[in-house]
Scaffold this active site. Structure first.
Site, short mmCIF file in Angstrom:
data_model
loop_
_atom_site.label_atom_id
_atom_site.label_comp_id
_atom_site.label_asym_id
_atom_site.label_seq_id
_atom_site.Cartn_x
_atom_site.Cartn_y
_atom_site.Cartn_z
N GLY A 283 21.97 46.54 -46.18
CA GLY A 283 21.81 46.47 -47.62
C GLY A 283 21.70 45.09 -48.22
N ASN B 223 18.91 43.40 -48.90
CA ASN B 223 17.88 43.44 -49.96
C ASN B 223 18.40 44.18 -51.19
OD1 ASN B 223 15.16 42.20 -49.26
ND2 ASN B 223 15.68 43.27 -47.36
N ARG C 262 12.25 68.08 -43.07
CA ARG C 262 12.28 66.82 -43.81
C ARG C 262 12.18 67.05 -45.31
NH1 ARG C 262 8.57 62.25 -42.25
NH2 ARG C 262 7.00 63.71 -41.56
N ARG D 26 13.91 56.21 -42.82
CA ARG D 26 13.34 57.54 -42.65
C ARG D 26 11.92 57.53 -43.17
NH1 ARG D 26 15.94 60.43 -39.32
NH2 ARG D 26 15.05 62.32 -40.18
N HIS E 265 8.73 45.44 -46.36
CA HIS E 265 8.44 45.50 -44.92
C HIS E 265 8.50 44.08 -44.36
CE1 HIS E 265 6.81 47.06 -41.21
NE2 HIS E 265 5.96 46.04 -41.18
N ASP F 298 3.51 52.12 -44.22
CA ASP F 298 3.31 50.68 -44.38
C ASP F 298 1.88 50.33 -44.81
OD1 ASP F 298 5.94 50.36 -43.57
OD2 ASP F 298 5.42 50.04 -41.48
C1 GAR Z 1 14.85 44.29 -43.83
O1 GAR Z 1 14.40 43.22 -43.05
C2 GAR Z 1 13.69 45.16 -44.26
O2 GAR Z 1 12.51 44.45 -44.51
C3 GAR Z 1 13.53 46.04 -43.04
O3 GAR Z 1 14.84 46.32 -42.61
C4 GAR Z 1 15.69 45.24 -43.01
C5 GAR Z 1 16.82 45.83 -43.81
O4 GAR Z 1 17.79 44.85 -44.08
N1 GAR Z 1 12.82 47.23 -43.35
C6 GAR Z 1 12.08 47.89 -42.47
O5 GAR Z 1 11.96 47.56 -41.30
C7 GAR Z 1 11.39 49.12 -43.01
N2 GAR Z 1 10.60 49.73 -42.02
P1 GAR Z 1 18.80 45.03 -45.28
O6 GAR Z 1 19.45 46.41 -45.11
O7 GAR Z 1 19.80 43.94 -45.10
O8 GAR Z 1 18.05 44.93 -46.58
#
Ligand code: GAR
Length: 193
Positions: A14, A16, A68, A94, A112, A148
């Site tokens: 979490g 971001n 889903r 997911r 991404h 993506d």
């Molecule tokens: C981040 O680097 C995000 O860009 C990536 O997972 C990480 C989550 O970190 N997302 C993906 O790979 C989506 N396919 P966070 O939980 O610390 O934000």
């Protein structure tokens, strides 16, 4: 203008999500984070959101098995109950069905960890190192049914340095993720995209 009501969907750490929550603490920011939902009951991000006084919910995908859409209907109920207007995926691991994505067309963002359209999917940092690219980065984009692939809202590049490991590169990319996600959400919430 009223601030847009935003939910953040997470599966893990979490960081971001925290960047978005911090940005939205400023009352001039055009969005407020009203809900954080995790599909993983043990996600670290849930604790971090609660510590910031944000309401959290768990919608575990496991009881729904392969259905889903049933999982997503449960998610949708939560979002509707909170009158959510925009959804941000932040490390939400997911895949969403076309049914869900269509409900949120133009109102669903993802971050991404690569310069799309390069390195869609998982393990982006390892694949960037293997490919020998000199620049890597992160992308915020609208979500469309194809993974993506939606319209890009913001991107930032970082250099790939000699001797980089997956971890050192991931850390450099994460720094720019934390900058561009709040910027992208601001643009979308202001209707400027
Ligand atoms: C981040 O680097 C995000 O860009 C990536 O997972 C990480 C989550 O970190 N997302 C993906 O790979 C989506 N396919 P966070 O939980 O610390 O934000």
């Amino acid at each position: 203008m009223a601030r847009k009501r935003v939910a953040i969907l997470i599966s893990g750490r979490g960081s971001n999500m925290v960047a978005l929550i911090e940005a939205a603490k400023d009352s001039r920011y055009p969005a407020e984070i009203v809900l954080v939902v995790s599909n993983e009951p043990a996600a670290e991000g849930l604790t971090r959101a609660a510590a910031s006084g944000i309401e959290t919910a768990v919608v575990d995908h496991r009881p729904f098995g392969r259905d889903r859409e049933a999982f997503e209907r449960a998610l949708q109920d939560r979002l509707a109950a909170h009158r959510i207007e925009l959804v941000c995926l932040a490390g939400f691991m997911r895949l969403l069905t076309p049914w869900f994505v269509r409900q949120w067309e133009g109102r669903l963002l993802n971050i991404h960890p690569a310069l799309l359209p390069a390195f869609k999917g998982l393990d982006t940092h390892a694949r960037a190192l293997k490919a020998g690219v000199k620049e890597h980065g992160a992308t915020v984009h609208f979500v469309v049914p194809e993974m993506d692939s939606g319209p890009i809202v913001a991107q930032a590049a970082v250099p790939v340095r000699d001797g980089d490991t997956e971890q050192s590169l991931a850390a450099r990319v994460l720094e720019v993720e934390h900058r561009i996600y709040p910027e992208a959400l601001k643009l979308v919430a202001e209707g400027r995209v």
